[in-house]
Design a protein around this motif. Structure first.
Motif, mmCIF file in Angstrom:
data_model
loop_
_atom_site.group_PDB
_atom_site.id
_atom_site.type_symbol
_atom_site.label_atom_id
_atom_site.label_comp_id
_atom_site.label_asym_id
_atom_site.label_seq_id
_atom_site.Cartn_x
_atom_site.Cartn_y
_atom_site.Cartn_z
ATOM 1 N N ALA A 1 -0.042 6.610 5.901
ATOM 2 C CA ALA A 1 1.238 6.672 6.618
ATOM 3 C C ALA A 1 1.759 5.269 6.920
ATOM 4 C CB ALA A 1 1.073 7.461 7.916
ATOM 5 N N ALA A 2 0.843 4.342 7.267
ATOM 6 C CA ALA A 2 1.270 2.967 7.487
ATOM 7 C C ALA A 2 1.759 2.326 6.202
ATOM 8 C CB ALA A 2 0.119 2.150 8.080
ATOM 9 N N ARG B 1 11.959 4.475 11.141
ATOM 10 C CA ARG B 1 11.272 5.115 12.263
ATOM 11 C C ARG B 1 9.797 4.728 12.291
ATOM 12 N NH1 ARG B 1 14.261 9.324 14.442
ATOM 13 N NH2 ARG B 1 16.129 9.917 13.252
ATOM 14 N N ARG B 2 9.320 4.348 13.469
ATOM 15 C CA ARG B 2 7.909 3.997 13.617
ATOM 16 C C ARG B 2 7.060 5.258 13.653
ATOM 17 N NH1 ARG B 2 11.593 -0.255 14.877
ATOM 18 N NH2 ARG B 2 10.501 -2.176 14.326
ATOM 19 N N THR B 3 6.031 5.258 12.850
ATOM 20 C CA THR B 3 5.135 6.408 12.806
ATOM 21 C C THR B 3 4.081 6.293 13.899
ATOM 22 O OG1 THR B 3 3.755 5.269 11.186
ATOM 23 C CG2 THR B 3 5.505 6.673 10.335
ATOM 24 N N GLY B 4 3.337 7.366 14.074
ATOM 25 C CA GLY B 4 2.323 7.386 15.115
ATOM 26 C C GLY B 4 1.204 6.383 14.877
ATOM 27 N N VAL B 5 0.835 6.160 13.605
ATOM 28 C CA VAL B 5 -0.261 5.221 13.325
ATOM 29 C C VAL B 5 0.144 3.796 13.703
ATOM 30 C CG1 VAL B 5 -1.283 6.639 11.528
ATOM 31 C CG2 VAL B 5 0.533 5.048 10.931
ATOM 32 N N GLN C 1 -4.059 3.046 6.715
ATOM 33 C CA GLN C 1 -3.789 4.458 6.485
ATOM 34 C C GLN C 1 -2.579 4.633 5.572
ATOM 35 O OE1 GLN C 1 -5.686 7.066 7.619
ATOM 36 N NE2 GLN C 1 -7.116 5.527 8.400
ATOM 37 N N SER D 1 16.502 4.833 12.206
ATOM 38 C CA SER D 1 16.608 5.371 13.560
ATOM 39 C C SER D 1 18.002 5.085 14.100
ATOM 40 C CB SER D 1 15.550 4.735 14.468
ATOM 41 O OG SER D 1 15.764 5.107 15.812
ATOM 42 N N ARG E 1 3.348 3.843 3.778
ATOM 43 C CA ARG E 1 4.721 4.305 3.548
ATOM 44 C C ARG E 1 5.703 3.573 4.459
ATOM 45 N NH1 ARG E 1 2.069 9.472 3.275
ATOM 46 N NH2 ARG E 1 2.603 9.847 5.453
ATOM 47 N N TYR E 2 5.275 3.291 5.677
ATOM 48 C CA TYR E 2 6.142 2.552 6.598
ATOM 49 C C TYR E 2 6.409 1.141 6.089
ATOM 50 C CZ TYR E 2 7.473 0.123 10.894
ATOM 51 O OH TYR E 2 8.119 -0.643 11.824
ATOM 52 N N GLN F 1 8.907 1.240 3.210
ATOM 53 C CA GLN F 1 10.298 1.384 3.634
ATOM 54 C C GLN F 1 10.890 0.043 4.047
ATOM 55 O OE1 GLN F 1 10.182 4.319 6.735
ATOM 56 N NE2 GLN F 1 9.914 6.034 5.332
#
Length: 247
Positions: A212-213, A86-90, A210, A79, A215-216, A219
């Motif tokens: 998506a979390a 970048r923080r995802t929505g989850v 989840q 970011s 993958r976060y 990273q």
């Protein structure tokens, strides 16, 4: 015209002839802006118009440019505002649920204290107090109050720790989440308000599993892991003495 005759002509006629001759031989000069006569507003306007023209002739077709490249580090998009992934929505939703769980535990404890202030309702202040019914002011009630304070301290800190570690991308947060769920079960010692922390904590921790979390967290792990050193080249034959090309 004879220069001598110019002296014999009247001043007005001689000046007009001189002006006509000068106009015919001298090229026109572009008028310059005098800031002393036209004021600073006209000077600024002239400067802006000159600067907007630029240098050289503009191209017939506009020059196509690409958008700026997002900053990356070790293949992770960062970011530009925080310099972190970048923080995802989850992650954001999980944060809200975990902080709400901590708030529910605090609100339940505050309600317990408010009811316990009235001696006539002391046994109704918390479920565990009604189960044990210690004598108000006795040693058992004092120990019970201390134990309940320790329980609510754990109920407050557990979701806060999980939320912070999830925000910083620690993959072990998923394991810590199970501990936070177990600690939230202490809400059954208080009242329905404190019990709200149980589903809130469980939902917030469950979201961290989840994809998506995951993958976060990956990273963040890629950023924290130092790059592996390049392998050293394999040793070859070592030639001693004068090189053949110099012999």
């Amino acid at each position: 015209m004879d220069p001598g005759s110019m002296d014999e002509m009247p001043d007005g006629v001689a000046r007009s002839a001189s002006d006509r001759g000068t106009a015919g031989t001298t090229p026109s000069v572009k008028a310059e802006v005098d800031p002393m006569t036209v004021g600073p507003a006209a000077e600024d306007t002239a400067a802006v118009s000159t600067a907007s023209e630029g240098i050289g002739v503009p191209p017939a077709m506009p020059i196509a440019t690409l958008p700026p490249i997002e900053p990356t580090h070790r293949g992770v998009r960062l970011s530009p505002r925080t310099g972190e992934p970048r923080r995802t929505g989850v992650i954001v939703v999980s944060q809200c649920l975990l902080y709400a769980a901590a708030a529910a535990a605090g609100a339940g404890y505050a309600h317990y204290w408010w009811v316990a202030m009235h001696v006539s309702r002391f046994f109704d202040s918390a479920w565990v107090v009604g189960w044990l019914q210690p004598r108000p002011g006795g040693a058992a009630s004092v120990l019970l109050v201390i134990g309940l304070a320790a329980c609510v301290a754990a109920m407050l800190s557990a979701p806060f720790v999980v939320a912070y570690q999830a925000w910083t991308g620690l993959r072990a947060t998923r394991v810590f989440g199970w501990t936070a769920i177990g600690v939230s079960l202490l809400g059954i010692l208080f009242n329905p308000i404190a019990c709200l922390s149980i589903p809130l904590t469980a939902t917030g921790v469950g979201i961290l599993w989840q994809r998506a979390a995951g993958r976060y967290f990956a990273q963040w792990q890629r950023l924290r892991t130092p790059p592996e050193p390049a392998p050293a080249p394999e040793p070859g034959d070592v030639f001693y003495g004068r090189l053949p090309r110099f012999q």
